[in-house]
Design a protein around this motif. Structure first.
Motif, PDB file in Angstrom:
ATOM      1  N   LEU A 123      27.619  59.189  41.030  1.00 18.98           N
ATOM      2  CA  LEU A 123      28.569  59.776  42.237  1.00 18.98           C
ATOM      3  C   LEU A 123      27.923  59.573  43.532  1.00 18.98           C
ATOM      4  N   ASP A 147      39.462  59.175  36.104  1.00 18.54           N
ATOM      5  CA  ASP A 147      39.746  60.081  36.482  1.00 18.54           C
ATOM      6  C   ASP A 147      38.900  61.379  36.612  1.00 18.54           C
ATOM      7  N   GLU A 148      37.669  60.930  36.143  1.00 20.09           N
ATOM      8  CA  GLU A 148      37.185  62.448  36.884  1.00 20.09           C
ATOM      9  C   GLU A 148      36.000  61.722  38.216  1.00 20.09           C
ATOM     10  N   ASN A 149      35.881  60.972  38.726  1.00 21.61           N
ATOM     11  CA  ASN A 149      35.012  60.772  39.821  1.00 21.61           C
ATOM     12  C   ASN A 149      35.435  60.950  41.039  1.00 21.61           C
ATOM     13  N   THR A 150      35.399  61.930  41.568  1.00 24.91           N
ATOM     14  CA  THR A 150      35.472  62.985  42.686  1.00 24.91           C
ATOM     15  C   THR A 150      34.867  62.369  44.258  1.00 24.91           C
TER      16      THR A 150
END
Length: 331
Positions: A123, A147-150
């Motif tokens: 991140l 899908d969790e790559n904020t």
């Protein structure tokens, strides 16, 4: 031919015209060359300032200076400038080499161990990017599923450009097609390669994160790279793979409503376009059907209808027809 000396095409045309017609008026040159009068005036002004043309104060007529003298002087100036640039390059290279020599390995390479630490660095790398993030995406997803790559939507929001190459095997992962469609809708560029050598994420040309083998304790590891020759090599590797990978841009992904199953008389529906895009990207019938929530029988029925609609008899012909007519936006 004289653009290397800084002349514009119109400058060169005006100068060559004056070589054969010394003592010409600007209006006459404009008429002869078919150029706007203002363009000829600007060209003459530049040529006079460079000493390529002289102007008679009495009648405002222009004459080209002898090429051997005028252009020779200009070439000498450019040559002197290049020689100075070469000297500066040597100086800069020495300064860079000295700075890198003073850096320890720990300043250039950081070993990261454990899922949480890798996720945190993954991140951070994206958050540090100023212009672009490039990545290789392979399965399995150890630290962070797509899908969790904020960090991605936040970086896109501040203008960072994302490019990613997916290993073809990744397309069989549950939910990956929906994630890809969502990324495409946000402006991410995606391509598919038959096989990728590693996972990778690059932030500009400054940071890179690559995996290591699993440690003896069974924990995954990764290396965070700062500017170095190794990072330059990974930069070149990504661009090489990107050029040969196949772009994938499924059509019909912008609407909120789910695509209908029936084919209209005028052409394929959004669902048909998604089927074609996945098959052209190399997915098997079973994998494509699973990703789209269809039974293999339904997928085959859709393909049969599309072949009838296109007036073709084989899937190869259907693929060619789809590419020619924009049925599946996969350049």
């Amino acid at each position: 031919m004289l653009d290397v000396l800084g002349l514009e095409p119109e400058d060169e045309r005006v100068y060559r015209a004056l070589l054969g017609q010394p003592g010409s008026l600007a209006a006459l040159l404009a008429e002869q060359l078919g150029l706007p009068h203002a363009h000829v005036d600007k060209a003459l002004s530049r040529l006079v300032s460079w000493g390529l043309v002289t102007r008679s104060p009495a009648d405002q007529r222009f004459t080209a200076a002898p090429p051997a003298m005028a252009l020779g002087a200009l070439i000498s100036q450019r040559r002197d400038g290049l020689r100075m640039a070469e000297h500066a390059l040597v100086t800069f290279a020495e300064e860079h080499r000295a700075a890198m020599t003073g850096s320890s390995i720990s300043d250039l390479i950081e070993v990261v161990t454990g899922v949480d630490a890798i996720r945190h660095r993954f991140l951070q790398v994206q958050q540090a990017a100023r212009t672009q993030v490039r990545s290789f995406i392979t399965a399995p997803f150890v630290a962070l599923p797509p899908d969790e790559n904020t960090a991605e939507p936040v970086a896109i929001g501040r203008g960072v450009h994302f490019r990613a190459v997916l290993d073809r095997a990744v397309l069989a992962e549950p939910g990956i097609i929906d994630d890809a469609i969502a990324s495409l809708a946000k402006g991410v560029q995606l391509r598919v390669a038959d096989e990728l050598p590693m996972k990778l994420v690059l932030a500009d040309a400054d940071l890179g994160l690559v995996p290591l083998a699993v440690t003896a304790a069974g924990e995954p590891g990764a290396v965070l790279l700062h500017r170095s020759g190794l990072l330059d090599a990974l930069d070149a590797l990504f661009e090489t793979v990107w050029r040969t990978a196949r772009p994938i841009e499924p059509a019909g992904t912008g609407g909120a409503a789910a695509p209908t199953v029936e084919v209209g008389a005028e052409g394929p529906t959004d669902l048909d376009r998604r089927i074609l895009a996945l098959l052209l990207a190399g997915l098997t019938d079973l994998t494509a059907a699973t990703q789209l929530g269809l039974s293999p029988r339904t997928l085959h029925r859709r393909l049969r209808h599309l072949m009838d609609l296109a007036g073709v008899r084989t899937r190869m012909q259907l693929g060619a027809h789809a590419m020619r007519n924009g049925w599946a936006e996969v350049p």
